[in-house]
Design a protein around this motif. Sequence first.
Motif, PDB file in Angstrom:
ATOM      1  N   ASP A 167      -2.835  -5.474   5.765  1.00  0.00           N
ATOM      2  CA  ASP A 167      -4.426  -5.632   4.632  1.00  0.00           C
ATOM      3  C   ASP A 167      -3.760  -7.006   4.615  1.00  0.00           C
ATOM      4  O   ASP A 167      -2.716  -7.579   5.035  1.00  0.00           O
ATOM      5  N   ARG A 219      -4.458   2.281   7.581  1.00  0.00           N
ATOM      6  CA  ARG A 219      -5.224   2.568   6.807  1.00  0.00           C
ATOM      7  C   ARG A 219      -6.226   3.168   7.675  1.00  0.00           C
ATOM      8  O   ARG A 219      -6.120   3.432   8.549  1.00  0.00           O
ATOM      9  N   SER A 249       0.659  -0.629  -0.390  1.00  0.00           N
ATOM     10  CA  SER A 249       0.363  -0.242  -0.541  1.00  0.00           C
ATOM     11  C   SER A 249       1.055   1.484   0.197  1.00  0.00           C
ATOM     12  O   SER A 249       0.356   2.082  -0.074  1.00  0.00           O
ATOM     13  N   ASP A 305     -11.436  -6.839   4.202  1.00  0.00           N
ATOM     14  CA  ASP A 305      -9.571  -7.077   3.751  1.00  0.00           C
ATOM     15  C   ASP A 305      -8.476  -6.877   4.248  1.00  0.00           C
ATOM     16  O   ASP A 305      -7.657  -6.449   4.497  1.00  0.00           O
TER      17      ASP A 305
END
Length: 238
Positions: free
Chosen positions: A176, A12, A4, A122
């Motif tokens: 994730d 996140r 990511s 996720d």
Amino acid sequence: MRPSSRELNQMRPVSIETGVTKHAEGSCMIRVGDTHVLCTASIEPRVPPFIKGSGLGWVTAEYGMLPRSTTSRMRREATAGKQGGRTVEIQRLIGRSLRAGIDRVALGERQITVDCDVIQADGGTRCAAITGGWVALRLAVNKLMKTGDVVSDPMIDPVAAVSCGIYAGQPVLDLDYPEDSEAGVDGNFIMTGSKRLIEVQMSAEGSTYSRAEMNELMDLAEYGVAELVALQMAAVSA
């Protein structure tokens, strides 16, 4: 290094939207990246038989994943006639975690059931469920206090959870799915707002880890939980 492109200690994006259902005494939608969980808290004027007459309240939880919360459709557990082992384990974890943050004497002899339904997964669904579940529980208790059914606030300390692991040889915060599926070590850390531990689930996946690496993951977890607690408090005071 991370798929990511996040920093090692970067979570996140997290959002918590409250009051998302009409009937539940407390509700929220928590989004941790692409993991979305609907959490509702329902108050009932009863307790399980094993504590009936004790004056103690009870907090329990149920957890489930919608059939298309993942990349391919999964069968509803209700159609199979029983819950899977993973589901049972996670909902017991959620219940234990939320009970750790509440004074059951102050709650009085009533039960609050927190339902956590994964809309989209996720990675980190159990952690998101615990974090959002506390928000729904807090909102439900607020209603009890507003009506005078509960005089003393039974909510002792916020409860939040985050995953950490060793990915590509580095300790990282908030895995994730791409990271979780490849991590050599992964763990779930459940803590209170005052940094007291409720539960730690750590396991090596084809690798091992040292005491020093475990301490690094603990430090990351404390950092992440502090961020989540700040978001929780902002959500319930909005």
